[in-house]
Design an enzyme around this catalytic site. Sequence first.
Site, mmCIF file in Angstrom:
data_model
loop_
_atom_site.group_PDB
_atom_site.id
_atom_site.type_symbol
_atom_site.label_atom_id
_atom_site.label_comp_id
_atom_site.label_asym_id
_atom_site.label_seq_id
_atom_site.Cartn_x
_atom_site.Cartn_y
_atom_site.Cartn_z
ATOM 1 N N LYS A 145 0.845 -1.209 0.000
ATOM 2 C CA LYS A 145 0.000 0.000 0.000
ATOM 3 C C LYS A 145 0.875 1.252 0.000
ATOM 4 O O LYS A 145 0.649 2.195 -0.764
ATOM 5 C CB LYS A 145 -0.898 -0.020 1.237
ATOM 6 C CG LYS A 145 -1.534 1.303 1.586
ATOM 7 C CD LYS A 145 -2.394 1.198 2.825
ATOM 8 C CE LYS A 145 -1.694 1.540 4.122
ATOM 9 N NZ LYS A 145 -1.318 2.936 4.296
ATOM 10 N N ARG A 163 -4.297 10.379 5.002
ATOM 11 C CA ARG A 163 -3.070 11.173 5.089
ATOM 12 C C ARG A 163 -2.339 11.232 3.739
ATOM 13 O O ARG A 163 -1.726 12.235 3.389
ATOM 14 C CB ARG A 163 -2.174 10.537 6.163
ATOM 15 C CG ARG A 163 -0.760 11.037 6.228
ATOM 16 C CD ARG A 163 -0.640 12.266 7.083
ATOM 17 N NE ARG A 163 0.740 12.743 7.166
ATOM 18 C CZ ARG A 163 1.079 13.880 7.721
ATOM 19 N NH1 ARG A 163 0.190 14.673 8.248
ATOM 20 N NH2 ARG A 163 2.343 14.252 7.757
ATOM 21 N N CYS A 194 -5.250 7.849 9.889
ATOM 22 C CA CYS A 194 -5.468 7.090 11.120
ATOM 23 C C CYS A 194 -5.488 8.005 12.329
ATOM 24 O O CYS A 194 -4.859 9.052 12.338
ATOM 25 C CB CYS A 194 -4.338 6.083 11.301
ATOM 26 S SG CYS A 194 -4.365 4.785 10.086
ATOM 27 N N ARG A 247 -0.786 14.875 13.375
ATOM 28 C CA ARG A 247 0.095 14.588 12.234
ATOM 29 C C ARG A 247 0.278 15.874 11.444
ATOM 30 O O ARG A 247 -0.416 16.149 10.483
ATOM 31 C CB ARG A 247 -0.479 13.454 11.389
ATOM 32 C CG ARG A 247 -0.503 12.150 12.163
ATOM 33 C CD ARG A 247 -1.027 11.001 11.367
ATOM 34 N NE ARG A 247 -0.027 10.389 10.512
ATOM 35 C CZ ARG A 247 -0.250 9.295 9.797
ATOM 36 N NH1 ARG A 247 -1.416 8.719 9.813
ATOM 37 N NH2 ARG A 247 0.696 8.784 9.036
ATOM 38 N N ASP A 303 4.662 0.767 12.437
ATOM 39 C CA ASP A 303 3.438 0.109 11.985
ATOM 40 C C ASP A 303 3.324 -1.336 12.478
ATOM 41 O O ASP A 303 2.265 -1.948 12.331
ATOM 42 C CB ASP A 303 3.343 0.141 10.444
ATOM 43 C CG ASP A 303 3.037 1.530 9.926
ATOM 44 O OD1 ASP A 303 3.083 2.478 10.725
ATOM 45 O OD2 ASP A 303 2.772 1.682 8.730
ATOM 46 N N ILE A 305 7.947 7.417 17.051
ATOM 47 C CA ILE A 305 7.529 8.176 15.855
ATOM 48 C C ILE A 305 6.242 8.972 16.103
ATOM 49 O O ILE A 305 6.138 10.133 15.706
ATOM 50 C CB ILE A 305 7.315 7.236 14.636
ATOM 51 C CG1 ILE A 305 8.464 6.228 14.490
ATOM 52 C CG2 ILE A 305 7.075 8.028 13.355
ATOM 53 C CD1 ILE A 305 9.749 6.716 13.895
ATOM 54 N N ARG A 332 -8.752 -0.679 4.944
ATOM 55 C CA ARG A 332 -7.911 0.376 4.361
ATOM 56 C C ARG A 332 -6.559 -0.180 3.939
ATOM 57 O O ARG A 332 -5.957 0.308 2.977
ATOM 58 C CB ARG A 332 -7.671 1.496 5.386
ATOM 59 C CG ARG A 332 -8.835 2.441 5.536
ATOM 60 C CD ARG A 332 -8.464 3.602 6.424
ATOM 61 N NE ARG A 332 -7.250 4.247 5.933
ATOM 62 C CZ ARG A 332 -6.537 5.131 6.602
ATOM 63 N NH1 ARG A 332 -6.914 5.486 7.808
ATOM 64 N NH2 ARG A 332 -5.454 5.666 6.089
#
Length: 434
Positions: A28, A99, A123, A128, A320, A342, A413
């Site tokens: 993705k 995003r 998300c 962000r 992630d 992060i 997603r």
Amino acid sequence: MQNKEYFVIEGLAGSKEIAGSIEVNGSKNAVLPMMAASLLYDSSLVIENCPDIEDIKRMSELLGGLGVTVDRTKKGSVVIEGQRLSKSILDAEISKRMRASIFLIGPILGRMGEVTFPHPGGCVIGARPIDLFIDGYLKMGAELKEDENFYTLACKDGKLHGAEITFKFQSVGATETFMLSALLAKGITILRNCAIEPEVTSMALHLIKSGAKINGAGTTTLIIEGGDGALLHSDSRNVYQAIPDRLEAGSFLILGAIAASKLKIEKCDPEHLSVPIEILRSAGADIEIGKDFLVVKAVPPNVCRSISVKTHEYPGFPTDLQAPLTVLISQCCGEGTIFETIYEGRLNYTADLMKMGADIKMWDAHHVTIKGPNSLKGRELEGPDIRAGIAFIIAAIVAKGQSVIRNAYYIDRGYEQIEERLRKIGVNIKRVSA
Ligand code: UD1
């Protein structure tokens, strides 16, 4: 964003029954920026190994609103006519859901001389910001106007200009977007402290194959010679083959390390997962590495050791995969920690794992300690983001009893037909539409 579909999972109560093989789809995070890169070409871009997931559908709709056609010609393949770009305003509703809409602003600005967009969504993992993007475009000669709903960037003389941009910290999206913008700008751009995630390098290599002048692909400094608005031309059919999704492969690897008698993860690139593999091995997982596959066997309960992990930019442990890893640590002996470096707010899902029986203490927005092993109990959960969503699926598989995971949209997603693929390896999961 909520939708009415949900997953129902009957847990395995800790038994290691997952078995068989599961294939990894295209990435993705490689396809989304390449969809933005399609705007740099004078003819169509074909993306192969393209997953059929909600984020790609949203990006296709966004491009559609800009006059660009995106056609899914056959399974796993899309054709994008980026040369047809005719509008410079990004659809607010779709941008707020994703995003990755921010990837489009550079190519639109470089081609049309201006771009209007809302603050991008995505998300629910804390603030962000987009300061790196705004600062960079100001350096490349754009001016910014803001009202309560939209940002507008406009090039003073209609074009972007090469600039020296040093990112305050590494950002995947900013590196990708500025690589694309620099190719449309007039003059040389130097980007310093770039992200070196495999998706960034894969995009750079494809652009170079099409004649783009990019030096330093795969390193933290990129030197790019702009074409002053000229579009790239591909002599043959312009086909980008998406790299395997390392985050999907990593999620399956963690599932296997907790719950598989033997699970083969096919069509992946183990090199992209070398740090997660090392970390899982240090917890005791039995992992065999092939050229394009991995075989994993679950950590036996008496052998598993707790681990402490700090998320890091590539090649470090990816943020992630942090949520699925927390589930694994909850099944290991001893105390482990997660230090999320992060994002802020990316540990909030741990409250739900605690309700399932995990022994977790959150110290602040970045640190949790997890004591194990603890049996988990099935519950009703709601996926707050793609990766916490898959972590909940893994937790539900490990747990005793039934779990309901609401808001399937967040998992859709990033993961194509997850229930069908998991069913084939022995998971009792069904999708329900309310
Ligand atoms: C990409 C990935 C996402 C992954 C993330 C970090 C895609 C589509 N998504 O997201 O799955 O979690 O990399 O590996 O590729 N930041 C700022 N200001 C900015 C830009 C970023 O403060 O202008 C911050 C972010 O809030 C975050 C950090 O920088 O704290 C890194 O984010 P970044 O690498 O930009 O993530 P994305 O490209 O959005």
